[in-house]
Design an enzyme around this catalytic site. Structure first.
Site, mmCIF file in Angstrom:
data_model
loop_
_atom_site.group_PDB
_atom_site.id
_atom_site.type_symbol
_atom_site.label_atom_id
_atom_site.label_comp_id
_atom_site.label_asym_id
_atom_site.label_seq_id
_atom_site.Cartn_x
_atom_site.Cartn_y
_atom_site.Cartn_z
ATOM 1 N N SER A 5 0.827 -1.198 0.000
ATOM 2 C CA SER A 5 0.000 0.000 0.000
ATOM 3 C C SER A 5 0.865 1.253 0.000
ATOM 4 O O SER A 5 1.661 1.469 0.923
ATOM 5 C CB SER A 5 -0.914 0.012 1.228
ATOM 6 N N HIS A 33 -1.272 -1.254 -4.214
ATOM 7 C CA HIS A 33 -2.534 -0.820 -3.621
ATOM 8 C C HIS A 33 -2.520 0.697 -3.441
ATOM 9 O O HIS A 33 -1.596 1.258 -2.851
ATOM 10 C CB HIS A 33 -2.723 -1.513 -2.273
ATOM 11 N N ASP A 35 -4.703 3.807 -1.951
ATOM 12 C CA ASP A 35 -5.812 4.229 -1.100
ATOM 13 C C ASP A 35 -6.241 5.650 -1.446
ATOM 14 O O ASP A 35 -5.466 6.597 -1.287
ATOM 15 C CB ASP A 35 -5.392 4.172 0.370
ATOM 16 N N MET A 37 -8.833 8.552 -0.476
ATOM 17 C CA MET A 37 -9.712 8.987 0.611
ATOM 18 C C MET A 37 -10.141 10.428 0.371
ATOM 19 O O MET A 37 -9.357 11.243 -0.097
ATOM 20 C CB MET A 37 -8.991 8.876 1.953
ATOM 21 N N HIS A 66 -8.375 1.482 -4.152
ATOM 22 C CA HIS A 66 -9.376 1.307 -3.098
ATOM 23 C C HIS A 66 -9.976 2.671 -2.798
ATOM 24 O O HIS A 66 -9.328 3.531 -2.205
ATOM 25 C CB HIS A 66 -8.688 0.706 -1.871
ATOM 26 N N MET A 68 -12.131 4.936 -0.845
ATOM 27 C CA MET A 68 -12.840 5.208 0.412
ATOM 28 C C MET A 68 -13.468 6.583 0.291
ATOM 29 O O MET A 68 -13.007 7.567 0.890
ATOM 30 C CB MET A 68 -11.862 5.106 1.587
ATOM 31 N N MET A 137 -12.020 -5.307 5.169
ATOM 32 C CA MET A 137 -11.210 -4.384 5.960
ATOM 33 C C MET A 137 -10.960 -4.993 7.336
ATOM 34 O O MET A 137 -11.901 -5.360 8.043
ATOM 35 C CB MET A 137 -11.910 -3.036 6.101
ATOM 36 N N ASP A 175 -7.217 -5.977 4.035
ATOM 37 C CA ASP A 175 -6.483 -4.713 4.132
ATOM 38 C C ASP A 175 -6.566 -4.190 5.556
ATOM 39 O O ASP A 175 -7.662 -3.946 6.073
ATOM 40 C CB ASP A 175 -7.098 -3.698 3.160
ATOM 41 N N GLY A 176 -5.385 -4.028 6.198
ATOM 42 C CA GLY A 176 -5.343 -3.405 7.505
ATOM 43 C C GLY A 176 -4.580 -4.217 8.525
ATOM 44 O O GLY A 176 -4.995 -5.307 8.899
#
Length: 226
Positions: A5, A33, A35, A37, A66, A68, A137, A175-176
């Protein structure tokens, strides 16, 4: 599959950071990956479509975007058109997830659906028939470096059973909080693709960190991960 990520990478050097996890075929990262946001769906703001467009030119790694974000119907297809390999939206944000999955596929991307730790899987099983990827998640979305929530693995086990029995056809991603201490439990539960941020980009050698994570997965279930 290991998907580093870039949330944990140096945003001023994203091309170099992508190169740092690109090893020989079968040894480096499988996906990168990304992210996205919006500071509305989650309480953080990261990067958006222009950065993804630039990153697409800087690496040959498949981009795993991804989103969000609120109102993914408005924005998600643009990431597919920009060349993302997989575009994941949140079931909690999508108003018409089945139609959105069709639009993402028509634009050339795999369609992914993500669920938060507190969101049950069962109400969305019919929707998942239209998707290529389920992203579970294992932290609350919005920030990197959080502690893994092991209770979400029951959702992974349920999805794994449905995939193995032919009721769903999709890749299971998590993920996480994925690191050397948590990846084996996720692998045993049936995860196919592991997103790792700090565990990769916090290492002195990110490419070696990717391979070390993959080795732990293979050690747990060699018959599946060959």
């Amino acid at each position: 599959m290991i998907a580093p990520s870039i949330l944990a990478a140096d945003f001023a050097r994203l091309a170099d950071e992508a190169a740092a996890v690109t090893g020989p075929p079968g040894r480096g990262a499988d996906w990168l990956h990304v992210d996205v946001m919006d500071a509305h769906f989650v309480p953080n703001l990261t990067l958006g479509l222009p950065v993804v467009q630039s990153l697409r030119k800087a690496t040959e790694l498949p981009l795993d975007c991804h989103l969000m974000i609120e109102n993914p119907e408005r924005w998600a297809v643009g990431y597919a058109e920009a060349g993302a390999h997989n575009v994941t939206v949140h079931v909690e944000a999508a108003r018409e997830p089945v139609a959105l999955a069709k639009d993402l596929r028509a634009a050339g991307a795999r369609a992914g659906l993500s669920i938060k730790p507190g969101t049950p899987l069962e109400p969305h099983l019919e929707t998942l028939r239209h998707y290529d990827t389920l992203l579970v998640m294992s932290v609350e979305p919005g920030f990197g470096g959080q502690e893994f929530i092991p209770e979400v693995l029951e959702k992974v086990r349920t999805a794994r059973r449905l995939v193995d029995t032919g009721h769903l056809t999709l890749l299971i991603e998590i993920d996480g909080g994925i690191n050397a201490d948590t990846i084996e439990a996720a692998a045993e539960a049936g995860v196919d693709c592991f997103v790792a941020g700090s565990a990769v980009y916090g290492a002195d050698d990110p490419a070696r960190a990717v391979e070390a994570l993959r080795e732990r997965v293979r050690a747990v279930s060699a018959h599946r991960w060959t």
